[in-house]
Design an enzyme around this catalytic site. Structure first.
Site, PDB file in Angstrom:
ATOM      1  N   GLY A 138      39.784  36.545  -3.974  1.00 54.94           N
ATOM      2  CA  GLY A 138      39.524  35.266  -4.265  1.00 54.94           C
ATOM      3  C   GLY A 138      38.942  34.624  -5.531  1.00 54.94           C
ATOM      4  N   ASP A 155      33.750  33.106   3.314  1.00 54.24           N
ATOM      5  CA  ASP A 155      33.472  34.163   4.749  1.00 54.24           C
ATOM      6  C   ASP A 155      33.722  35.562   3.997  1.00 54.24           C
ATOM      7  OD1 ASP A 155      33.158  35.384   6.939  1.00 54.24           O
ATOM      8  OD2 ASP A 155      35.081  34.689   7.854  1.00 54.24           O
TER       9      ASP A 155
HETATM   10  N1  SAM Z   1      31.300  37.607   8.550  1.00 54.61           N
HETATM   11  C1  SAM Z   1      30.996  38.825   7.861  1.00 54.61           C
HETATM   12  C2  SAM Z   1      29.927  39.151   7.197  1.00 54.61           C
HETATM   13  O1  SAM Z   1      29.242  38.139   6.741  1.00 54.61           O
HETATM   14  O2  SAM Z   1      29.548  40.312   7.188  1.00 54.61           O
HETATM   15  C3  SAM Z   1      32.359  38.700   6.617  1.00 54.61           C
HETATM   16  C4  SAM Z   1      33.579  38.975   7.544  1.00 54.61           C
HETATM   17  S1  SAM Z   1      35.086  38.989   6.873  1.00 54.61           S
HETATM   18  C5  SAM Z   1      35.922  40.211   7.623  1.00 54.61           C
HETATM   19  C6  SAM Z   1      34.614  39.338   4.813  1.00 54.61           C
HETATM   20  C7  SAM Z   1      35.908  39.614   4.308  1.00 54.61           C
HETATM   21  O3  SAM Z   1      36.076  39.451   2.997  1.00 54.61           O
HETATM   22  C8  SAM Z   1      36.722  41.144   4.429  1.00 54.61           C
HETATM   23  O4  SAM Z   1      37.845  40.845   5.346  1.00 54.61           O
HETATM   24  C9  SAM Z   1      36.873  41.514   2.944  1.00 54.61           C
HETATM   25  O5  SAM Z   1      38.215  42.143   2.839  1.00 54.61           O
HETATM   26  C10 SAM Z   1      37.011  40.081   2.258  1.00 54.61           C
HETATM   27  N2  SAM Z   1      36.708  40.040   0.860  1.00 54.61           N
HETATM   28  C11 SAM Z   1      35.863  40.613   0.418  1.00 54.61           C
HETATM   29  N3  SAM Z   1      35.829  40.342  -1.159  1.00 54.61           N
HETATM   30  C12 SAM Z   1      36.816  39.407  -1.463  1.00 54.61           C
HETATM   31  C13 SAM Z   1      37.280  38.731  -2.306  1.00 54.61           C
HETATM   32  N4  SAM Z   1      36.894  39.040  -3.632  1.00 54.61           N
HETATM   33  N5  SAM Z   1      38.425  37.957  -2.438  1.00 54.61           N
HETATM   34  C14 SAM Z   1      38.828  37.869  -0.806  1.00 54.61           C
HETATM   35  N6  SAM Z   1      38.364  38.276   0.155  1.00 54.61           N
HETATM   36  C15 SAM Z   1      37.337  39.359  -0.040  1.00 54.61           C
END
Ligand code: SAM
Length: 282
Positions: A138, A155
Protein backbone atom coordinates in the site's frame (compact mmCIF):
# COMPACT_ATOMS: atom_id res chain seq x y z
CA UNK A 1 -9.62 -30.12 23.10
CA UNK A 2 -7.47 -27.72 21.07
CA UNK A 3 -7.30 -24.03 21.85
CA UNK A 4 -5.87 -21.26 19.65
CA UNK A 5 -4.14 -18.57 21.68
CA UNK A 6 -3.71 -15.21 19.97
CA UNK A 7 -0.22 -13.71 20.26
CA UNK A 8 -0.81 -9.98 20.00
CA UNK A 9 0.00 -8.69 23.49
CA UNK A 10 2.83 -9.97 25.70
CA UNK A 11 0.77 -9.62 28.90
CA UNK A 12 -2.74 -10.67 27.89
CA UNK A 13 -4.44 -12.83 25.30
CA UNK A 14 -7.67 -14.34 24.08
CA UNK A 15 -8.19 -18.01 23.22
CA UNK A 16 -10.64 -19.78 20.93
CA UNK A 17 -11.78 -23.38 21.20
CA UNK A 18 -10.90 -24.92 17.83
CA UNK A 19 -13.51 -27.32 16.50
CA UNK A 20 -11.56 -28.01 13.30
CA UNK A 21 -8.52 -26.55 11.58
CA UNK A 22 -9.38 -25.89 7.93
CA UNK A 23 -6.16 -24.48 6.50
CA UNK A 24 -2.57 -23.73 7.47
CA UNK A 25 0.19 -22.25 5.29
CA UNK A 26 3.64 -21.16 6.38
CA UNK A 27 5.15 -20.72 2.89
CA UNK A 28 4.07 -17.20 1.95
CA UNK A 29 4.57 -13.63 3.09
CA UNK A 30 2.48 -14.22 6.23
CA UNK A 31 1.51 -17.40 8.14
CA UNK A 32 -2.14 -18.08 7.33
CA UNK A 33 -4.34 -20.22 9.59
CA UNK A 34 -8.10 -20.76 9.36
CA UNK A 35 -10.15 -22.67 11.91
CA UNK A 36 -13.76 -23.26 12.91
CA UNK A 37 -14.98 -22.20 16.38
CA UNK A 38 -18.27 -22.75 18.25
CA UNK A 39 -18.88 -19.05 19.03
CA UNK A 40 -17.34 -16.97 16.23
CA UNK A 41 -17.66 -19.18 13.15
CA UNK A 42 -14.54 -19.31 10.97
CA UNK A 43 -11.52 -17.40 12.27
CA UNK A 44 -8.69 -16.21 9.99
CA UNK A 45 -5.33 -15.42 11.58
CA UNK A 46 -2.22 -13.95 9.95
CA UNK A 47 1.08 -14.36 11.81
CA UNK A 48 -0.89 -15.53 14.87
CA UNK A 49 -3.17 -12.45 15.05
CA UNK A 50 -6.93 -12.59 14.46
CA UNK A 51 -7.91 -10.74 11.27
CA UNK A 52 -11.50 -11.66 10.67
CA UNK A 53 -14.17 -13.93 12.10
CA UNK A 54 -17.32 -14.74 10.19
CA UNK A 55 -19.27 -14.07 13.42
CA UNK A 56 -18.40 -10.43 14.07
CA UNK A 57 -16.73 -9.10 10.90
CA UNK A 58 -19.90 -7.21 9.96
CA UNK A 59 -19.34 -4.67 12.75
CA UNK A 60 -15.86 -3.69 11.68
CA UNK A 61 -16.61 -3.65 7.95
CA UNK A 62 -19.87 -1.73 8.22
CA UNK A 63 -18.36 0.97 10.42
CA UNK A 64 -15.31 1.58 8.22
CA UNK A 65 -17.44 1.69 5.05
CA UNK A 66 -20.79 3.30 5.81
CA UNK A 67 -19.76 6.04 8.24
CA UNK A 68 -17.47 7.86 5.77
CA UNK A 69 -19.72 7.11 2.77
CA UNK A 70 -22.84 8.63 4.37
CA UNK A 71 -20.84 11.46 5.96
CA UNK A 72 -19.39 12.39 2.56
CA UNK A 73 -22.66 11.97 0.69
CA UNK A 74 -21.26 11.59 -2.86
CA UNK A 75 -18.56 8.90 -2.82
CA UNK A 76 -18.01 7.51 -6.33
CA UNK A 77 -14.49 6.11 -6.08
CA UNK A 78 -12.94 4.16 -3.21
CA UNK A 79 -9.62 2.50 -2.45
CA UNK A 80 -9.21 -0.24 0.15
CA UNK A 81 -5.63 -0.75 1.34
CA UNK A 82 -5.24 -4.24 2.83
CA UNK A 83 -8.62 -5.89 3.22
CA UNK A 84 -7.63 -9.10 1.45
CA UNK A 85 -10.63 -10.95 2.87
CA UNK A 86 -12.96 -8.82 0.69
CA UNK A 87 -15.37 -7.83 3.49
CA UNK A 88 -14.62 -4.12 3.14
CA UNK A 89 -15.17 -4.23 -0.61
CA UNK A 90 -18.48 -6.02 -0.02
CA UNK A 91 -19.79 -3.25 2.22
CA UNK A 92 -18.53 -0.41 -0.01
CA UNK A 93 -20.03 -1.99 -3.14
CA UNK A 94 -23.46 -2.16 -1.50
CA UNK A 95 -23.70 1.55 -2.40
CA UNK A 96 -25.07 2.00 -5.91
CA UNK A 97 -23.24 5.34 -6.17
CA UNK A 98 -19.83 3.63 -6.11
CA UNK A 99 -18.48 3.46 -9.67
CA UNK A 100 -14.98 2.15 -8.91
CA UNK A 101 -13.30 0.34 -6.01
CA UNK A 102 -9.58 -0.51 -6.01
CA UNK A 103 -8.27 -3.11 -3.54
CA UNK A 104 -4.54 -2.77 -2.85
CA UNK A 105 -3.43 -5.88 -0.96
CA UNK A 106 0.20 -6.85 -0.35
CA UNK A 107 -0.43 -10.59 -0.09
CA UNK A 108 -2.07 -12.21 -3.11
CA UNK A 109 -2.25 -15.49 -1.17
CA UNK A 110 -4.74 -13.93 1.28
CA UNK A 111 -7.09 -12.93 -1.54
CA UNK A 112 -6.93 -16.33 -3.21
CA UNK A 113 -7.31 -18.15 0.07
CA UNK A 114 -10.29 -16.03 1.21
CA UNK A 115 -12.05 -16.49 -2.13
CA UNK A 116 -11.92 -20.23 -1.56
CA UNK A 117 -12.37 -20.65 2.19
CA UNK A 118 -14.31 -17.51 3.23
CA UNK A 119 -16.54 -16.87 0.20
CA UNK A 120 -19.33 -15.38 2.29
CA UNK A 121 -17.07 -12.57 3.53
CA UNK A 122 -16.41 -11.14 0.05
CA UNK A 123 -19.84 -12.30 -1.20
CA UNK A 124 -18.90 -11.79 -4.86
CA UNK A 125 -17.14 -8.43 -4.33
CA UNK A 126 -13.86 -9.60 -5.94
CA UNK A 127 -15.75 -10.30 -9.17
CA UNK A 128 -17.86 -7.14 -9.20
CA UNK A 129 -17.19 -5.21 -12.45
CA UNK A 130 -16.47 -2.07 -10.39
CA UNK A 131 -13.60 -3.81 -8.55
CA UNK A 132 -9.93 -3.70 -9.49
CA UNK A 133 -7.48 -5.82 -7.47
CA UNK A 134 -3.87 -4.62 -7.25
CA UNK A 135 -1.33 -6.85 -5.49
CA UNK A 136 1.17 -4.35 -4.09
CA UNK A 137 2.43 -2.79 -0.90
CA UNK A 138 0.00 0.00 0.00
CA UNK A 139 2.80 2.47 0.72
CA UNK A 140 4.30 2.01 -2.77
CA UNK A 141 0.90 2.21 -4.45
CA UNK A 142 -0.07 5.43 -2.67
CA UNK A 143 3.32 7.02 -3.41
CA UNK A 144 3.17 6.33 -7.13
CA UNK A 145 -0.47 6.17 -8.28
CA UNK A 146 -2.04 8.91 -10.38
CA UNK A 147 -5.54 7.85 -9.25
CA UNK A 148 -7.68 10.05 -7.02
CA UNK A 149 -10.34 8.73 -4.63
CA UNK A 150 -13.27 10.10 -2.64
CA UNK A 151 -12.64 7.51 0.05
CA UNK A 152 -9.56 5.56 1.20
CA UNK A 153 -10.16 2.77 3.75
CA UNK A 154 -7.00 1.39 5.34
CA UNK A 155 -8.06 -2.11 6.40
CA UNK A 156 -4.67 -3.23 7.59
CA UNK A 157 -3.05 -5.57 10.03
CA UNK A 158 -1.66 -4.03 13.22
CA UNK A 159 1.47 -1.85 12.98
CA UNK A 160 3.75 -4.89 13.26
CA UNK A 161 4.98 -6.83 10.21
CA UNK A 162 3.99 -5.65 6.71
CA UNK A 163 1.20 -3.41 8.06
CA UNK A 164 3.69 -1.16 9.91
CA UNK A 165 4.28 1.13 6.91
CA UNK A 166 0.56 1.94 6.76
CA UNK A 167 0.88 3.82 10.06
CA UNK A 168 3.71 6.16 8.93
CA UNK A 169 3.54 9.89 8.20
CA UNK A 170 4.83 9.29 4.65
CA UNK A 171 1.86 7.04 3.93
CA UNK A 172 -0.65 9.54 5.37
CA UNK A 173 0.90 12.34 3.29
CA UNK A 174 0.48 10.26 0.13
CA UNK A 175 -3.12 9.38 1.07
CA UNK A 176 -3.85 13.11 1.40
CA UNK A 177 -2.42 13.67 -2.10
CA UNK A 178 -4.58 10.87 -3.56
CA UNK A 179 -7.90 12.23 -2.27
CA UNK A 180 -10.36 14.22 -4.33
CA UNK A 181 -11.49 17.48 -2.70
CA UNK A 182 -13.65 16.63 0.32
CA UNK A 183 -12.32 13.06 0.37
CA UNK A 184 -11.97 11.02 3.56
CA UNK A 185 -9.42 8.49 4.88
CA UNK A 186 -10.47 6.00 7.56
CA UNK A 187 -8.47 3.19 9.15
CA UNK A 188 -8.42 0.61 11.90
CA UNK A 189 -6.49 2.33 14.66
CA UNK A 190 -6.21 -0.30 17.37
CA UNK A 191 -7.86 -0.75 20.75
CA UNK A 192 -7.05 2.41 22.77
CA UNK A 193 -7.13 0.75 26.20
CA UNK A 194 -4.28 -1.55 25.12
CA UNK A 195 -2.74 0.30 22.16
CA UNK A 196 -3.20 3.92 23.22
CA UNK A 197 -0.03 5.07 21.50
CA UNK A 198 -1.62 4.28 18.14
CA UNK A 199 -4.18 7.05 18.71
CA UNK A 200 -1.51 9.56 19.78
CA UNK A 201 0.92 8.64 16.99
CA UNK A 202 -1.73 8.64 14.25
CA UNK A 203 -3.00 12.07 15.30
CA UNK A 204 0.54 13.56 15.29
CA UNK A 205 1.44 11.99 11.93
CA UNK A 206 -1.79 13.06 10.21
CA UNK A 207 -2.19 16.55 11.61
CA UNK A 208 0.32 18.16 9.16
CA UNK A 209 -1.53 16.75 6.12
CA UNK A 210 -5.27 17.05 6.84
CA UNK A 211 -7.50 19.92 7.99
CA UNK A 212 -9.57 17.54 10.10
CA UNK A 213 -8.20 14.58 12.07
CA UNK A 214 -10.26 12.55 14.53
CA UNK A 215 -11.44 9.15 15.71
CA UNK A 216 -14.67 7.24 16.08
CA UNK A 217 -15.43 3.96 17.81
CA UNK A 218 -16.87 0.49 17.32
CA UNK A 219 -17.17 -2.42 19.73
CA UNK A 220 -15.86 -5.53 17.93
CA UNK A 221 -15.81 -8.61 20.20
CA UNK A 222 -12.67 -10.22 18.77
CA UNK A 223 -10.62 -6.99 18.87
CA UNK A 224 -10.57 -7.41 22.63
CA UNK A 225 -9.97 -4.74 25.24
CA UNK A 226 -12.93 -2.38 24.91
CA UNK A 227 -13.73 -0.01 22.05
CA UNK A 228 -11.74 -0.15 18.83
CA UNK A 229 -10.65 3.25 17.49
CA UNK A 230 -11.28 4.01 13.84
CA UNK A 231 -9.19 6.85 12.47
CA UNK A 232 -10.64 9.72 10.42
CA UNK A 233 -8.79 12.27 8.29
CA UNK A 234 -10.08 14.70 5.69
CA UNK A 235 -9.52 18.05 4.05
CA UNK A 236 -13.19 18.67 4.83
CA UNK A 237 -13.80 20.15 8.27
CA UNK A 238 -17.57 19.59 8.02
CA UNK A 239 -18.03 15.94 6.98
CA UNK A 240 -17.24 14.55 10.44
CA UNK A 241 -19.83 16.92 11.95
CA UNK A 242 -22.66 15.97 9.56
CA UNK A 243 -25.77 16.00 11.75
CA UNK A 244 -28.23 13.24 12.49
CA UNK A 245 -31.01 14.65 10.28
CA UNK A 246 -28.71 14.85 7.25
CA UNK A 247 -27.39 11.33 7.85
CA UNK A 248 -30.94 10.00 8.23
CA UNK A 249 -31.97 11.68 4.99
CA UNK A 250 -28.98 10.23 3.10
CA UNK A 251 -29.63 6.74 4.45
CA UNK A 252 -33.33 7.00 3.57
CA UNK A 253 -32.47 8.14 0.03
CA UNK A 254 -29.85 5.41 -0.55
CA UNK A 255 -30.33 2.62 2.02
CA UNK A 256 -28.10 -0.43 2.35
CA UNK A 257 -28.68 -3.56 4.45
CA UNK A 258 -26.78 -3.40 7.75
CA UNK A 259 -26.70 -5.22 11.10
CA UNK A 260 -24.68 -2.72 13.19
CA UNK A 261 -24.72 0.63 11.39
CA UNK A 262 -27.66 2.98 11.91
CA UNK A 263 -27.76 6.79 11.66
CA UNK A 264 -27.86 7.00 15.47
CA UNK A 265 -24.82 4.72 15.78
CA UNK A 266 -23.09 6.88 13.15
CA UNK A 267 -23.47 10.04 15.22
CA UNK A 268 -22.85 8.34 18.57
CA UNK A 269 -19.64 6.67 17.37
CA UNK A 270 -17.86 10.04 17.38
CA UNK A 271 -18.43 10.48 21.14
CA UNK A 272 -15.14 9.57 22.80
CA UNK A 273 -14.80 8.43 26.44
CA UNK A 274 -12.43 10.75 28.29
CA UNK A 275 -9.62 8.17 28.56
CA UNK A 276 -9.58 7.95 24.75
CA UNK A 277 -10.02 11.69 24.21
CA UNK A 278 -7.03 12.28 26.51
CA UNK A 279 -4.79 10.28 24.14
CA UNK A 280 -5.20 13.02 21.52
CA UNK A 281 -2.41 15.61 21.91
CA UNK A 282 -3.68 19.01 23.12
N1 SAM B 1 -9.71 -6.34 10.17
C1 SAM B 1 -8.41 -6.79 10.37
C2 SAM B 1 -7.76 -6.38 11.65
O1 SAM B 1 -7.83 -5.22 12.04
O2 SAM B 1 -7.19 -7.26 12.29
C3 SAM B 1 -7.59 -6.54 9.16
C4 SAM B 1 -7.94 -7.61 8.16
S1 SAM B 1 -7.25 -7.53 6.57
C5 SAM B 1 -7.29 -9.25 6.19
C6 SAM B 1 -5.59 -7.00 6.74
C7 SAM B 1 -4.84 -7.16 5.42
O3 SAM B 1 -3.85 -6.14 5.31
C8 SAM B 1 -4.14 -8.48 5.25
O4 SAM B 1 -4.73 -9.19 4.20
C9 SAM B 1 -2.68 -8.09 4.93
O5 SAM B 1 -2.08 -8.93 3.97
C10 SAM B 1 -2.86 -6.66 4.43
N2 SAM B 1 -1.65 -5.82 4.51
C11 SAM B 1 -0.75 -5.76 5.52
N3 SAM B 1 0.22 -4.88 5.22
C12 SAM B 1 -0.08 -4.33 4.00
C13 SAM B 1 0.55 -3.37 3.17
N4 SAM B 1 1.68 -2.77 3.54
N5 SAM B 1 -0.06 -3.05 2.00
C14 SAM B 1 -1.22 -3.66 1.62
N6 SAM B 1 -1.85 -4.60 2.38
C15 SAM B 1 -1.29 -4.93 3.55
Amino acid sequence: MTWFRERLYDHWNQSFLVVRELYRSRDGLQDIVLFETPGFGRVLTLDGVVQVTTGDEFIYHEMLAHVPIYAHGKVRSACVVGGGDGGMLREILKHAGIARAVLVEIDGAVVEFCRQYLPDVSAGAFDDPRTEIVIADGIDYMRTTAERFDLIVVDSTDPIGPGGVLFTEAFYRDCARCLNPGGIVVNQNGVPFLQGEEVTDTWRRRRPHFADVGFYLAAVPTYVGGFMALGWASASTTARETGLDAIRARVAAAPVATRYYTPDIHRASFALPRYIHDLIPA
